[in-house]
Design a protein around this motif. Structure first.
Motif, PDB file in Angstrom:
ATOM      1  N   ILE A 121       0.723  -1.111  -0.170  1.00  0.00           N
ATOM      2  CA  ILE A 121       0.048  -0.128  -0.019  1.00  0.00           C
ATOM      3  C   ILE A 121       0.883   1.165  -0.032  1.00  0.00           C
ATOM      4  CG2 ILE A 121      -1.687   1.412   1.257  1.00  0.00           C
ATOM      5  CD1 ILE A 121      -2.674  -1.313   2.369  1.00  0.00           C
ATOM      6  N   ALA A 122       2.154   1.394   0.733  1.00  0.00           N
ATOM      7  CA  ALA A 122       2.782   2.568   0.881  1.00  0.00           C
ATOM      8  C   ALA A 122       3.429   2.758  -0.540  1.00  0.00           C
ATOM      9  CB  ALA A 122       3.793   2.358   1.965  1.00  0.00           C
ATOM     10  N   ASN A 123       3.868   1.723  -0.846  1.00  0.00           N
ATOM     11  CA  ASN A 123       4.719   1.726  -2.056  1.00  0.00           C
ATOM     12  C   ASN A 123       3.668   2.216  -3.428  1.00  0.00           C
ATOM     13  OD1 ASN A 123       7.463   1.254  -1.544  1.00  0.00           O
ATOM     14  ND2 ASN A 123       7.003  -0.953  -1.616  1.00  0.00           N
ATOM     15  N   LEU A 125       7.495  -4.885 -11.618  1.00  0.00           N
ATOM     16  CA  LEU A 125       7.068  -4.521 -10.108  1.00  0.00           C
ATOM     17  C   LEU A 125       7.894  -3.379  -9.422  1.00  0.00           C
ATOM     18  CD1 LEU A 125       7.292  -8.467  -8.871  1.00  0.00           C
ATOM     19  CD2 LEU A 125       5.366  -7.120 -10.228  1.00  0.00           C
ATOM     20  N   TYR A 126       7.072  -2.978  -8.423  1.00  0.00           N
ATOM     21  CA  TYR A 126       7.616  -1.933  -7.627  1.00  0.00           C
ATOM     22  C   TYR A 126       7.810  -2.343  -6.224  1.00  0.00           C
ATOM     23  CZ  TYR A 126       8.397   3.060  -5.830  1.00  0.00           C
ATOM     24  OH  TYR A 126       8.716   4.149  -5.398  1.00  0.00           O
ATOM     25  N   ASP A 127       8.529  -3.232  -5.837  1.00  0.00           N
ATOM     26  CA  ASP A 127       8.237  -4.549  -4.889  1.00  0.00           C
ATOM     27  C   ASP A 127       9.169  -3.838  -3.403  1.00  0.00           C
ATOM     28  OD1 ASP A 127       7.340  -6.831  -4.037  1.00  0.00           O
ATOM     29  OD2 ASP A 127       9.450  -7.499  -3.600  1.00  0.00           O
ATOM     30  N   SER A 128       8.674  -4.256  -2.418  1.00  0.00           N
ATOM     31  CA  SER A 128       9.389  -4.147  -1.094  1.00  0.00           C
ATOM     32  C   SER A 128      10.384  -4.863  -0.731  1.00  0.00           C
ATOM     33  CB  SER A 128       8.376  -4.157  -0.079  1.00  0.00           C
ATOM     34  OG  SER A 128       7.912  -5.535   0.159  1.00  0.00           O
ATOM     35  N   GLY A 129      10.529  -6.079  -1.451  1.00  0.00           N
ATOM     36  CA  GLY A 129      11.695  -7.106  -1.477  1.00  0.00           C
ATOM     37  C   GLY A 129      12.518  -7.091  -2.819  1.00  0.00           C
ATOM     38  N   PRO A 130      12.931  -8.174  -3.129  1.00  0.00           N
ATOM     39  CA  PRO A 130      13.871  -8.305  -4.147  1.00  0.00           C
ATOM     40  C   PRO A 130      13.265  -8.685  -5.658  1.00  0.00           C
ATOM     41  CG  PRO A 130      13.941 -10.473  -3.159  1.00  0.00           C
ATOM     42  CD  PRO A 130      13.088  -9.671  -2.294  1.00  0.00           C
TER      43      PRO A 130
END
Length: 213
Positions: free
Chosen positions: A27-29, A149-154
């Protein structure tokens, strides 16, 4: 008798390895990407504080931290976040589901939806991956063969192979699937108005959605 040895040193745990807050990070991203927010520490921290406050009113935070947030709960947090941003920032975010909740859109169907939404309305998509592991991420654009993707991980992309299967770049041996209940679309209201006014009615390809109340 147990003895301690300093010869073996396990690698240190990294922040995020034990918690299951990928939904809140998605959500934040998604909001940051949609609003074009500068990645300042203060702005991002305030956004995350608001997300935690809203999440706390919808779910048990201990359960969310250790087991993750289910799609219906995350959907309520998404709508609450849109309402909070409208009140505090004066920006209206329209959150909806582009597919029926019980549907299972194919990777190519999702790819075409993302391509059209990004091109015409600057839309951002929150997507819950289902397969080898469950994970919430943000899809920012699409090409004929991949979702980026605009991902919080790798994770960086989801490939759509010639057979139409969704394959994650870091887990190429496993096929992933999508569910309508795990796909949320975020759009800015003024971009939607602009897109509708500039598109001839006879060429409209809009699909029915479940717009947030």
């Amino acid at each position: 008798m147990m003895t301690w040895s300093h010869a073996f040193r396990p690698p240190p745990l990294r922040q995020g390895e034990l918690d299951h807050l990928c939904g809140l990070y998605a959500i934040a991203n998604g909001v940051r990407l949609l609003l074009g927010m500068l990645p300042t520490r203060i702005g991002t921290a305030l956004l995350f504080q608001e997300l935690v406050r809203l999440a706390g009113s919808e779910v048990d935070l201990q359960a969310a931290l250790t087991h993750g947030i289910e799609a219906p709960d995350l959907w309520r947090i998404v709508k609450a976040t849109a309402g909070s941003i409208a009140r505090n920032r004066g920006v209206r975010i329209v959150a909806d589901r582009p597919f029926p909740s019980r549907s299972r859109p194919s990777p190519d169907t999702l790819r075409r939806e993302v391509a059209a939404g990004v091109r015409t309305e600057g839309a951002v998509y929150l997507v819950g991956l289902r397969g080898g592991f469950d994970h919430w991420t943000v899809v920012r654009r699409a090409t004929p063969r991949a979702l980026f993707l605009y991902d919080s991980g790798p994770l960086r992309r989801i490939d759509v192979d010639p057979e139409g299967r969704a394959i994650i770049d870091l887990d190429p041996g496993r096929e992933y699937r999508f569910e309508g209940s795990h796909i949320f679309r975020l759009r800015l209201a003024h971009r939607m108005t602009s897109a509708v006014s500039s598109t001839p009615r006879r060429r409209s390809t809009t699909t029915p959605t479940e717009e947030a109340a």
